[in-house]
Structures are given as structure tokens and as C-alpha cells.
Enzyme design. Structure first.
Site, PDB file in Angstrom:
ATOM      1  N   LYS A  40       0.833  -1.212   0.000  1.00 26.19           N
ATOM      2  CA  LYS A  40       0.000   0.000   0.000  1.00 26.19           C
ATOM      3  C   LYS A  40       0.864   1.257   0.000  1.00 26.19           C
ATOM      4  CE  LYS A  40      -1.323   1.871   3.948  1.00 26.19           C
ATOM      5  NZ  LYS A  40      -1.457   3.188   4.530  1.00 26.19           N
ATOM      6  N   ASN A  41       1.851   1.306   0.905  1.00 26.36           N
ATOM      7  CA  ASN A  41       2.599   2.553   1.063  1.00 26.36           C
ATOM      8  C   ASN A  41       3.545   2.829  -0.094  1.00 26.36           C
ATOM      9  OD1 ASN A  41       1.236   3.224   3.331  1.00 26.36           O
ATOM     10  ND2 ASN A  41       2.818   2.560   4.771  1.00 26.36           N
ATOM     11  N   ARG A  75      -4.051  11.276   4.250  1.00 26.22           N
ATOM     12  CA  ARG A  75      -2.995  12.272   4.279  1.00 26.22           C
ATOM     13  C   ARG A  75      -1.954  12.065   3.190  1.00 26.22           C
ATOM     14  NH1 ARG A  75      -1.093  13.832   8.915  1.00 26.22           N
ATOM     15  NH2 ARG A  75       0.961  14.166   8.058  1.00 26.22           N
ATOM     16  N   CYS A 116      -3.042  13.362  13.004  1.00 21.12           N
ATOM     17  CA  CYS A 116      -3.838  12.140  12.885  1.00 21.12           C
ATOM     18  C   CYS A 116      -3.718  11.344  14.172  1.00 21.12           C
ATOM     19  CB  CYS A 116      -3.483  11.348  11.637  1.00 21.12           C
ATOM     20  SG  CYS A 116      -2.192  10.166  11.826  1.00 21.12           S
ATOM     21  N   ARG A 126       2.221  14.590  13.231  1.00 16.54           N
ATOM     22  CA  ARG A 126       2.623  14.367  11.841  1.00 16.54           C
ATOM     23  C   ARG A 126       2.718  15.655  11.010  1.00 16.54           C
ATOM     24  NH1 ARG A 126      -0.080   9.057   9.428  1.00 16.54           N
ATOM     25  NH2 ARG A 126       1.830   8.992   8.251  1.00 16.54           N
ATOM     26  N   PRO A 127       3.615  16.551  11.422  1.00 13.56           N
ATOM     27  CA  PRO A 127       3.794  17.765  10.616  1.00 13.56           C
ATOM     28  C   PRO A 127       4.423  17.451   9.254  1.00 13.56           C
ATOM     29  CG  PRO A 127       5.389  17.698  12.421  1.00 13.56           C
ATOM     30  CD  PRO A 127       4.511  16.502  12.584  1.00 13.56           C
ATOM     31  N   VAL A 128       4.375  18.428   8.348  1.00 16.27           N
ATOM     32  CA  VAL A 128       4.982  18.226   7.025  1.00 16.27           C
ATOM     33  C   VAL A 128       6.050  19.290   6.764  1.00 16.27           C
ATOM     34  CG1 VAL A 128       3.100  16.956   5.909  1.00 16.27           C
ATOM     35  CG2 VAL A 128       3.009  19.455   5.994  1.00 16.27           C
ATOM     36  N   ASP A 129       6.631  19.808   7.863  1.00 20.08           N
ATOM     37  CA  ASP A 129       7.628  20.870   7.715  1.00 20.08           C
ATOM     38  C   ASP A 129       8.821  20.446   6.870  1.00 20.08           C
ATOM     39  OD1 ASP A 129       7.965  19.097   9.920  1.00 20.08           O
ATOM     40  OD2 ASP A 129       9.466  20.403  10.814  1.00 20.08           O
ATOM     41  N   LEU A 130       9.254  19.191   7.013  1.00 16.34           N
ATOM     42  CA  LEU A 130      10.422  18.745   6.229  1.00 16.34           C
ATOM     43  C   LEU A 130      10.096  18.713   4.736  1.00 16.34           C
ATOM     44  CD1 LEU A 130      11.984  15.788   8.287  1.00 16.34           C
ATOM     45  CD2 LEU A 130      12.299  18.236   8.540  1.00 16.34           C
ATOM     46  N   ASP A 155       5.104   0.276  11.940  1.00 18.41           N
ATOM     47  CA  ASP A 155       3.835  -0.272  11.430  1.00 18.41           C
ATOM     48  C   ASP A 155       3.625  -1.733  11.842  1.00 18.41           C
ATOM     49  OD1 ASP A 155       3.293   2.134  10.281  1.00 18.41           O
ATOM     50  OD2 ASP A 155       3.781   1.550   8.233  1.00 18.41           O
ATOM     51  N   ARG A 211      -8.542   0.057   4.470  1.00 15.56           N
ATOM     52  CA  ARG A 211      -7.614   1.007   3.845  1.00 15.56           C
ATOM     53  C   ARG A 211      -6.310   0.322   3.448  1.00 15.56           C
ATOM     54  NH1 ARG A 211      -7.108   6.715   6.641  1.00 15.56           N
ATOM     55  NH2 ARG A 211      -5.690   6.790   4.892  1.00 15.56           N
TER      56      ARG A 211
HETATM   57  C1  EPZ Z   1       5.083   6.653   6.376  1.00 13.12           C
HETATM   58  O1  EPZ Z   1       4.479   7.778   7.014  1.00 13.12           O
HETATM   59  C2  EPZ Z   1       3.998   5.585   6.302  1.00 13.12           C
HETATM   60  N1  EPZ Z   1       2.867   6.107   5.569  1.00 13.12           N
HETATM   61  C3  EPZ Z   1       3.566   5.200   7.707  1.00 13.12           C
HETATM   62  O2  EPZ Z   1       2.635   4.130   7.597  1.00 13.12           O
HETATM   63  C4  EPZ Z   1       4.784   4.710   8.484  1.00 13.12           C
HETATM   64  O3  EPZ Z   1       4.392   4.440   9.811  1.00 13.12           O
HETATM   65  C5  EPZ Z   1       5.868   5.794   8.480  1.00 13.12           C
HETATM   66  O4  EPZ Z   1       6.187   6.163   7.106  1.00 13.12           O
HETATM   67  C6  EPZ Z   1       7.156   5.359   9.154  1.00 13.12           C
HETATM   68  O5  EPZ Z   1       7.636   4.195   8.562  1.00 13.12           O
HETATM   69  C7  EPZ Z   1       2.867   6.097   4.237  1.00 13.12           C
HETATM   70  O6  EPZ Z   1       3.824   5.692   3.589  1.00 13.12           O
HETATM   71  C8  EPZ Z   1       1.635   6.567   3.569  1.00 13.12           C
HETATM   72  P1  EPZ Z   1       7.608   9.775   8.384  1.00 13.12           P
HETATM   73  P2  EPZ Z   1       5.223   9.176   6.965  1.00 13.12           P
HETATM   74  O7  EPZ Z   1       7.606  11.035   7.626  1.00 13.12           O
HETATM   75  O8  EPZ Z   1       5.951   9.310   5.692  1.00 13.12           O
HETATM   76  C9  EPZ Z   1       7.847  13.207  11.740  1.00 13.12           C
HETATM   77  C10 EPZ Z   1       0.582   3.031   7.919  1.00 13.12           C
HETATM   78  O9  EPZ Z   1      -0.019   2.526   8.906  1.00 13.12           O
HETATM   79  N2  EPZ Z   1       7.832  14.213  10.652  1.00 13.12           N
HETATM   80  O10 EPZ Z   1       8.756   8.836   8.192  1.00 13.12           O
HETATM   81  O11 EPZ Z   1       4.220  10.203   7.309  1.00 13.12           O
HETATM   82  C11 EPZ Z   1       6.561  12.427  11.876  1.00 13.12           C
HETATM   83  O12 EPZ Z   1       5.587  13.151  12.589  1.00 13.12           O
HETATM   84  C12 EPZ Z   1       1.279   4.366   8.018  1.00 13.12           C
HETATM   85  O13 EPZ Z   1       0.595   2.486   6.809  1.00 13.12           O
HETATM   86  C13 EPZ Z   1       7.993  15.536  10.953  1.00 13.12           C
HETATM   87  O14 EPZ Z   1       8.155  15.936  12.114  1.00 13.12           O
HETATM   88  O15 EPZ Z   1       6.250   9.010   8.165  1.00 13.12           O
HETATM   89  C14 EPZ Z   1       7.029  11.171  12.549  1.00 13.12           C
HETATM   90  O16 EPZ Z   1       7.119  11.378  13.931  1.00 13.12           O
HETATM   91  C15 EPZ Z   1       1.087   5.043   9.332  1.00 13.12           C
HETATM   92  N3  EPZ Z   1       8.001  16.449   9.915  1.00 13.12           N
HETATM   93  C16 EPZ Z   1       8.424  10.948  11.976  1.00 13.12           C
HETATM   94  O17 EPZ Z   1       8.810  12.221  11.430  1.00 13.12           O
HETATM   95  C17 EPZ Z   1       7.838  16.065   8.615  1.00 13.12           C
HETATM   96  O18 EPZ Z   1       7.839  16.923   7.725  1.00 13.12           O
HETATM   97  C18 EPZ Z   1       8.526   9.925  10.850  1.00 13.12           C
HETATM   98  O19 EPZ Z   1       7.478  10.148   9.919  1.00 13.12           O
HETATM   99  C19 EPZ Z   1       7.682  14.692   8.332  1.00 13.12           C
HETATM  100  C20 EPZ Z   1       7.682  13.779   9.370  1.00 13.12           C
END
Ligand code: EPZ
Length: 428
Positions: free
Chosen positions: A22-23, A96, A120, A125-129, A310, A402
Site C-alpha cells: 500500500k505505502n 494524508r 492524525c 505528523r507535521p509536514v515541515d520537512l 507499522d 484502507r
Molecule cells: C510513512 O508515514 C507511512 N505512511 C507510515 O505508515 C509509516 O508508519 C511511516 O512512514 C514510518 O515508517 C505512508 O507511507 C503513507 P515519516 P510518513 O515522515 O511518511 C515526523 C501506515 O499505517 N515528521 O517517516 O508520514 C513524523 O511526525 C502508516 O501504513 C515531521 O516531524 O512518516 C514522525 O514522527 C502510518 N516532519 C516521523 O517524522 C515532517 O515533515 C517519521 O514520519 C515529516 C515527518
């Protein structure tokens, strides 16, 4: 809302074929926006999330066709032109990962308006990066009324980006934008997840120049245009890991097929440490749990190749029956123990303090009605239900739909007593 009812106590025996990830699939679908030529994705999972993203992509101008090809389910995506560079709050709020269309839209159209996703159930889960990386690539970003307004009228320009910590989504997003940027982009402290490798391989097949996928440093040489391509979605390592834990929980012998065992090495090591036998073939893993009681085993979640966040909920479910106390540390998301109180409804003994859960194994679980707030938490309750005495009813099954393809069918083919109860609203 549908529910899933499980009568526990049946061992699992048989084979479970693993679907496409899925991801990965949802990022590959977004990447298809980068070209005006057709992109054919094979080994596609058929899930609520892929259907949902298809709806959004159609609004942006993509033709999305699902077919059954010689190697299983396929999706053909073709976007001759972007007819709208707008993703509304309503769409991004519901899934998202829709936010990931931002980078491809800027890269191809030079502008986009995409809703911020918001928090969520598993964390802020910010998107600042994501946004900083797009700015580093030359996009002008304004945030207004919950929307990202991005402009890069003269195109994106390669840059040196170093992430302060590992983010799967930000790495993927930056990669999708950088492939069409002018010049070289270097991404340091990149995520190494198999989904990144899969995305890079698809982009390379489309004509992108990327080196280092699967390592912390990615080099991208921007190209003027991308072509169409055919790409097979990588197997779903989280689905594979989930069924491995399910087999360990229920007992019996299960062969997982159509998968990449190396992608779940961290989990297999922990399963072995807890007393489960895991035998690895080229594209298979055999899971066997004999009559001995499982042993408490600690885990700490980490970015790949560490123990996947996950799979944390599923492993916690397993540890509820292990002998001794397991310490489970969640380091990726700040609020990912919502399954703990639901597992407690089945008789589990779990104490949560911040990012750490202590699970004291009990002799047995007892079925009860439960519900969960996210996909992996929901499936951990199904897994617990497989071993619980009596009936467990998991509410809010839409979370499961989902991300797990034919979950009940795959489990019942191995002997689980599991069925979907249609309709009927559960009390919120
Ligand atoms: C992906 O989420 C997956 N989702 C998640 O799977 C998975 O748990 C996660 O990667 C970690 O492996 C999808 O691929 C759709 P991250 P993602 O950015 O990309 C923080 C599932 O159940 N962060 O690696 O959102 C964030 O809040 C889902 O299938 C920032 O602070 O994860 C987290 O604490 C749930 N700023 C950490 O980084 C940012 O701009 C890692 O998140 C981006 C992230």
C-alpha cells in the site's frame, strides 16, 4: 459500518500470498503525475486507499484504469495534461498521503494548491520537512487558511538537502520533485525503506537519474522530461509481517509467499527470539509456532532497517501472551499506543508511560468487542482475536480496508474463523 467477528482458538495452517505494498502503491500513483505518458503499475493492491487516491488523481487530470493483467491486478495511469493543480482539504483530510501530489504538481505544472493534512490519531505528523525541501528546490511556498500555495514558474532547481531526522514521506516527496529539477539534488539522511527503493526504481524506469536509493544519501540528476514505464509494486512488508505475527499468535504452520524476506528481517529476529521458528526462502517465509509458550521479547521501533513502527501494534498483541514482561518502545510516532487499552479489553496487561509500553504476558485472552483508531492498531486486535477464547468483534473495519487486501479471506483460507458483519452502525 462493517465489523469483523473472530472466534479465537484455531491454529493457522496454509499459504498466504502477499499483495503489493500500500505505502509504495500510493506514492507510485502520485509519481505517475510527473509524465504525460502512461505508467502501468503491476502487482497493485486493491485497497480503499488506492481507490481513494485514484479519485483524486482523476480530478487532477489522470485517466486511471484498473485491470486484471497476466500477473494479477494492474493500474494504468495516464495524465496527458494536468487539468487542475488543486487538492482540497476534504480529500487530504481523508487520506494524508494525498499531500504527496504537491511535489509532482509543482515539478510538472510550476504551481499547486494543496491542503495541509493536519494531525492524525498516531501523532501530530507535521509536514515541515516536505515544505522546507520543496523550498530548497526553489518553490515559493505560502501557507494560508490551511492550504499550501506553491509556485515555481521557472521550474525547480537542484539543491543540497540534509534532513534533520529520517522521514519516509519527506524523502519520497523530495525525490519526486527533484527528478524534474534543473541540475543535481543531493538528499542526505534520506529514509532507506524498501518503498523508497521501489519509488526510485519506478522513476528510473521513467527516465529519471537517481543513485543511492536504499542508502542515506541520494543523488538525483534532474531531467527535462519523464517517459511512461511499467513497474511492479514491491510486496507489502507490513502485510507480510502482520501475517507472520498472526501465525505466531494463533500457532500452526504458515508459508508467506510472493514476498521479500529481507524486508522483515528485524521482525523475524524478534519472532525467533520469542521462540517462533521462521525459515526464509527466496520469496517465502515459513512461520511455525509449536506448543511451547512464547517468551517476552523487547522491541524498539526505528526507521528501516530497524523494527517497523507499522508492526509495533501487532507485536504488542503477540507479547500479551508471552511469558514475562516485554518492553515496547515507540520512537517514530508520539501517540502510537492506542491499541493498548483495546488489547486490555481482551485481558492483556499493559502499562503505557510516554513512548514506552510494558506488557506483562497473561496465560490467555478472552474475546470482547473492541475498536481502534488506525490501520495497524485495528489489525493487532484481529491478531489478538485469533488467540482469544470466544468471540472478538472488531469495530470500525474501514481502517482495515484502507490497507489490508482480502484480510478475512486470507486468514480463513488458513483455518481462522473470521467473518465480516455487514452494515450496522457502532456507537462512536
Ligand atoms: C510513512 O508515514 C507511512 N505512511 C507510515 O505508515 C509509516 O508508519 C511511516 O512512514 C514510518 O515508517 C505512508 O507511507 C503513507 P515519516 P510518513 O515522515 O511518511 C515526523 C501506515 O499505517 N515528521 O517517516 O508520514 C513524523 O511526525 C502508516 O501504513 C515531521 O516531524 O512518516 C514522525 O514522527 C502510518 N516532519 C516521523 O517524522 C515532517 O515533515 C517519521 O514520519 C515529516 C515527518
Amino acid at each position: 459500518m462493517d465489523r469483523i467477528a473472530i472466534i479465537g482458538g484455531h491454529a493457522l495452517n496454509g499459504e498466504i500470498p502477499i499483495s503489493g505494498a500500500k505505502n509504495s502503491a500510493i506514492k507510485l500513483m502520485a509519481a505517475a503525475l510527473l509524465t504525460d505518458a502512461p505508467v502501468r503499475l503491476t502487482n497493485m493492491p486493491r485497497l480503499a486507499d488506492t481507490r481513494f487516491l485514484a479519485r483524486l488523481l482523476r480530478r487532477l487530470g489522470a485517466e486511471v484504469t484498473e485491470t486484471d493483467g497476466p500477473e494479477g491486478p494492474e493500474t494504468l495511469l495516464h495524465t496527458p495534461e494536468i487539468v487542475s493543480a488543486f487538492a482540497s482539504y476534504d480529500l487530504v483530510r481523508q487520506m494524508r498521503a494525498s499531500f504527496n501530489v504537491l511535489g509532482p504538481l509543482i515539478a510538472r505544472e510550476g504551481h499547486a494548491k494543496v491542503s495541509l493534512p493536519g494531525g492524525c490519531s498516531i501523532g501530530a505528523r507535521p509536514v515541515d520537512l516536505h515544505l522546507k525541501a520543496l523550498e530548497a528546490l526553489g518553490a515559493h511556498i505560502d501557507l494560508n487558511e490551511g492550504y499550501v500555495y506553491a509556485q515555481a514558474p521557472r521550474g525547480l532547481i537542484g539543491a543540497h538537502i540534509r534532513f534533520p531526522f529520517v522521514s519516509v514521506g519527506a524523502t519520497e516527496h523530495t525525490l519526486m520533485a527533484a527528478v524534474l529539477a534543473k541540475g543535481e539534488t543531493v538528499i542526505e539522511n534520506a529514509a532507506c525503506e524498501p518503498e523508497i527503493v521501489d519509488l526510485a526504481e519506478c522513476l528510473i524506469a521513467m527516465g529519471a537519474k537517481i543513485e543511492g536509493a536504499g542508502t542515506p544519501t541520494l543523488h538525483v540528476q534532474g531531467v527535462g522530461k519523464l517517459n511512461g514505464a511499467t513497474h511492479a509494486v514491491t510486496p507489502d512488508r507490513i502485510e507480510a509481517g502482520t501475517f507472520a505475527v498472526a501465525a505466531a499468535m494463533a500457532g500452526g504452520k504458515v508459508r508467506l509467499t510472493h514476498m521479500r524476506p529481507a524486508h522483515i528481517s528485524a521482525l523475524l529476529d524478534k519472532l525467533r527470539a520469542s521462540g517462533v521458528s521462521a525459515t526464509v526462502g527466496e520469496t517465502t517465509v515459513d512461520i511455525h509456532r509449536g506448543p511451547d509458550r512464547l517468551q517476552a521479547t523487547p522491541i524498539t521501533t526505528d526507521p528501516y532497517p530497524g523494527f517497523a513502527t507499522d508492526l509495533q501494534a501487532q507485536f504488542m498483541a503477540l507479547m500479551t501472551l508471552a511469558e514475562g514482561e516485554s518492553v515496547i518502545r515507540e520512537t517514530v510516532f508520539e501517540n502510537r499506543f492506542m491499541h493498548a487499552p483495546e488489547l486490555a479489553r481482551l485481558g492483556a496487561e499493559i502499562e503505557v508511560h510516554g513512548g514506552e509500553a510494558r506488557v506483562r504476558g497473561v496465560e490467555g485472552l478472552k474475546g470482547a468487542p473492541v475498536m481502534a483508531t488506525d490501520l495497524r492498531a485495528s489489525v493487532s486486535l484481529v491478531i489478538a482475536g485469533l488467540a482469544a477464547r470466544g468471540e472478538t468483534v472488531v469495530h470500525r473495519v474501514y481502517h482495515l480496508d484502507r490497507g489490508f487486501e482480502r484480510l478475512e479471506a486470507k486468514l480463513s483460507a488458513c483455518g481462522a474463523e473470521i467473518r465480516r458483519l455487514k452494515g450496522e452502525e457502532d456507537a462512536a
